[in-house]
Design a protein around this motif. Structure first.
Motif, PDB file in Angstrom:
ATOM      1  N   LEU A  46      16.890 -14.288  22.430  1.00  0.00           N
ATOM      2  CA  LEU A  46      15.758 -14.580  23.220  1.00  0.00           C
ATOM      3  C   LEU A  46      15.478 -16.161  23.478  1.00  0.00           C
ATOM      4  O   LEU A  46      16.232 -17.021  22.704  1.00  0.00           O
ATOM      5  CB  LEU A  46      14.460 -14.085  22.187  1.00  0.00           C
ATOM      6  CG  LEU A  46      14.461 -12.377  22.146  1.00  0.00           C
ATOM      7  CD1 LEU A  46      13.329 -12.002  21.301  1.00  0.00           C
ATOM      8  CD2 LEU A  46      14.442 -11.798  23.619  1.00  0.00           C
ATOM      9  N   GLU A  47      14.656 -16.590  24.053  1.00  0.00           N
ATOM     10  CA  GLU A  47      14.236 -17.911  24.102  1.00  0.00           C
ATOM     11  C   GLU A  47      13.410 -18.629  22.993  1.00  0.00           C
ATOM     12  O   GLU A  47      12.645 -17.888  22.348  1.00  0.00           O
ATOM     13  CB  GLU A  47      13.583 -18.357  25.370  1.00  0.00           C
ATOM     14  CG  GLU A  47      14.295 -18.341  26.602  1.00  0.00           C
ATOM     15  CD  GLU A  47      13.493 -18.696  27.733  1.00  0.00           C
ATOM     16  OE1 GLU A  47      12.777 -19.824  27.904  1.00  0.00           O
ATOM     17  OE2 GLU A  47      13.213 -17.823  28.813  1.00  0.00           O
ATOM     18  N   LYS A  48      14.020 -19.613  22.581  1.00  0.00           N
ATOM     19  CA  LYS A  48      13.265 -20.141  21.431  1.00  0.00           C
ATOM     20  C   LYS A  48      11.947 -20.610  21.807  1.00  0.00           C
ATOM     21  O   LYS A  48      11.744 -21.217  22.625  1.00  0.00           O
ATOM     22  CB  LYS A  48      14.003 -21.266  20.554  1.00  0.00           C
ATOM     23  CG  LYS A  48      15.441 -20.797  20.234  1.00  0.00           C
ATOM     24  CD  LYS A  48      16.328 -22.217  19.904  1.00  0.00           C
ATOM     25  CE  LYS A  48      17.753 -21.530  19.376  1.00  0.00           C
ATOM     26  NZ  LYS A  48      18.563 -22.677  19.023  1.00  0.00           N
ATOM     27  N   GLY A  49      10.922 -20.617  20.627  1.00  0.00           N
ATOM     28  CA  GLY A  49       9.763 -21.259  20.789  1.00  0.00           C
ATOM     29  C   GLY A  49       8.802 -20.610  21.688  1.00  0.00           C
ATOM     30  O   GLY A  49       7.903 -21.268  22.600  1.00  0.00           O
ATOM     31  N   LYS A  50       9.540 -19.294  22.403  1.00  0.00           N
ATOM     32  CA  LYS A  50       8.171 -18.539  23.296  1.00  0.00           C
ATOM     33  C   LYS A  50       7.703 -17.313  22.494  1.00  0.00           C
ATOM     34  O   LYS A  50       8.158 -16.714  21.611  1.00  0.00           O
ATOM     35  CB  LYS A  50       9.209 -17.985  24.365  1.00  0.00           C
ATOM     36  CG  LYS A  50       9.910 -19.323  24.999  1.00  0.00           C
ATOM     37  CD  LYS A  50       9.145 -20.048  25.874  1.00  0.00           C
ATOM     38  CE  LYS A  50       9.853 -20.950  26.645  1.00  0.00           C
ATOM     39  NZ  LYS A  50       8.771 -21.986  27.660  1.00  0.00           N
ATOM     40  N   GLN A  51       6.548 -16.940  23.092  1.00  0.00           N
ATOM     41  CA  GLN A  51       5.784 -15.735  22.549  1.00  0.00           C
ATOM     42  C   GLN A  51       6.424 -14.451  23.389  1.00  0.00           C
ATOM     43  O   GLN A  51       6.432 -14.472  24.357  1.00  0.00           O
ATOM     44  CB  GLN A  51       4.433 -15.977  22.869  1.00  0.00           C
ATOM     45  CG  GLN A  51       3.394 -14.614  22.367  1.00  0.00           C
ATOM     46  CD  GLN A  51       2.058 -14.591  22.651  1.00  0.00           C
ATOM     47  OE1 GLN A  51       1.678 -14.547  23.838  1.00  0.00           O
ATOM     48  NE2 GLN A  51       1.119 -14.936  21.686  1.00  0.00           N
ATOM     49  N   TYR A  52       6.442 -13.579  22.382  1.00  0.00           N
ATOM     50  CA  TYR A  52       7.141 -12.196  22.978  1.00  0.00           C
ATOM     51  C   TYR A  52       6.083 -11.013  22.417  1.00  0.00           C
ATOM     52  O   TYR A  52       5.820 -11.247  21.326  1.00  0.00           O
ATOM     53  CB  TYR A  52       8.715 -11.942  22.478  1.00  0.00           C
ATOM     54  CG  TYR A  52       9.527 -12.596  23.224  1.00  0.00           C
ATOM     55  CD1 TYR A  52      10.132 -12.115  24.513  1.00  0.00           C
ATOM     56  CD2 TYR A  52       9.955 -14.115  22.682  1.00  0.00           C
ATOM     57  CE1 TYR A  52      10.963 -12.741  25.046  1.00  0.00           C
ATOM     58  CE2 TYR A  52      10.884 -14.729  23.376  1.00  0.00           C
ATOM     59  CZ  TYR A  52      11.363 -14.192  24.621  1.00  0.00           C
ATOM     60  OH  TYR A  52      12.255 -15.013  25.293  1.00  0.00           O
ATOM     61  N   CYS A  53       5.863 -10.204  23.180  1.00  0.00           N
ATOM     62  CA  CYS A  53       5.034  -9.033  22.770  1.00  0.00           C
ATOM     63  C   CYS A  53       5.629  -7.851  23.067  1.00  0.00           C
ATOM     64  O   CYS A  53       6.419  -7.603  23.650  1.00  0.00           O
ATOM     65  CB  CYS A  53       3.710  -9.068  23.771  1.00  0.00           C
ATOM     66  SG  CYS A  53       2.642 -10.690  23.664  1.00  0.00           S
ATOM     67  N   VAL A  54       5.191  -6.814  21.941  1.00  0.00           N
ATOM     68  CA  VAL A  54       5.954  -5.517  22.051  1.00  0.00           C
ATOM     69  C   VAL A  54       4.982  -4.453  22.003  1.00  0.00           C
ATOM     70  O   VAL A  54       3.882  -4.513  21.278  1.00  0.00           O
ATOM     71  CB  VAL A  54       6.928  -5.360  20.602  1.00  0.00           C
ATOM     72  CG1 VAL A  54       7.482  -4.324  20.440  1.00  0.00           C
ATOM     73  CG2 VAL A  54       7.932  -6.556  20.788  1.00  0.00           C
ATOM     74  N   GLN A  55       5.122  -3.217  22.513  1.00  0.00           N
ATOM     75  CA  GLN A  55       4.563  -2.163  22.571  1.00  0.00           C
ATOM     76  C   GLN A  55       5.276  -0.999  22.302  1.00  0.00           C
ATOM     77  O   GLN A  55       6.449  -1.144  22.985  1.00  0.00           O
ATOM     78  CB  GLN A  55       3.651  -1.866  23.807  1.00  0.00           C
ATOM     79  CG  GLN A  55       2.726  -0.478  23.675  1.00  0.00           C
ATOM     80  CD  GLN A  55       2.014  -0.140  25.121  1.00  0.00           C
ATOM     81  OE1 GLN A  55       2.893  -0.055  26.062  1.00  0.00           O
ATOM     82  NE2 GLN A  55       0.713  -0.147  25.051  1.00  0.00           N
TER      83      GLN A  55
END
Length: 236
Positions: free
Chosen positions: A183-192
């Motif tokens: 994944l990209e560093k310093g990025k927000q990721y959301c999970v469902q």
């Protein structure tokens, strides 16, 4: 419409004059995580203080049994059920008079109970995120060993994740621990997480849970984690 209202008024009047006790209405089972509650409404013009008895029978049988060994003035009853399919009716009693039985309603616990949303935790691990998943516990009255819903269903999880507002990715897994790499560093990721159970389609998804990947690259592999590479875009 006026004719219908007239007929209803005549029916209620006859019930009052002849002493006919109306049958309970809107019988239904509300069930979440194997906590089963039977609900019903009093019939029209039901007098205060009426009592109710609940009857049940198993699928393929004609014999009815009383689900509660006593009568109740409440309009709901908690049920203790096995894995069979049941049929329920409710009957009212007042002043020495029994009502007709309600319409029959069926319920199959393992196929119809609503499985609540899975519990989800998401933590960053450098340029990856670690996802831990667990199903809610079954109600203690269910008799399910250790209240473990996962043990009785071969559930699969749909893992939906997205960065910011971009298009979400989807994976399927039976693992309770999932790691998404690259994944990209310093990025927000959301999970469902969505639960899929072959014999029970009544499941609720989790809310979206978010975390931000760190700038520094870390490695926090869990020993039983399912590895997913964000760059491949395929199911594990």
């Amino acid at each position: 419409m006026n004719w219908m209202c007239f007929c209803l008024n005549v029916m209620f009047l006859l019930e009052s004059v002849l002493g006919i006790l109306p049958a309970p209405l809107n019988v239904s089972v509300h069930s979440v995580n194997f906590l089963h509650i039977l609900h019903w409404d009093p019939g029209p013009a039901t007098p205060p203080g009426v009592q109710y008895k609940v009857f049940s029978r198993l699928s393929g049988e004609t014999e009815k049994k009383t689900q509660n060994g006593y009568m109740t003035t409440a309009t709901s009853l908690q049920l203790k059920l096995d894995k069979y399919k049941y049929y329920f009716t409710v009957q009212a009693f007042y002043n020495g008079t029994w009502s007709p039985e309600s319409e029959e309603v069926s319920f199959s616990p393992f196929e119809q109970t609503l499985i609540g949303p899975p519990k989800v935790t998401v933590t960053e691990c450098g340029n990856c995120i670690q996802i831990n998943i667990s199903l809610p516990e079954a109600d203690k009255s269910s008799g399910i060993p250790n209240n473990d819903i996962m043990a009785i269903y071969k559930a699969k999880f749909r893992v939906l994740w997205k960065k910011s507002n971009k298009t979400e990715e989807v994976y399927k897994t039976q693992a309770r621990s999932v790691k998404i790499n690259n994944l990209e560093k310093g990025k927000q990721y959301c999970v469902q997480i969505q639960t899929e159970i072959t014999m029970n389609k009544n499941t609720e998804p989790s809310t979206w849970v978010c975390t931000t990947t760190s700038i520094a690259e870390l490695d926090r592999d869990g020993p039983h984690a399912c590895q997913i590479s964000a760059s491949r875009g395929n199911e594990p």
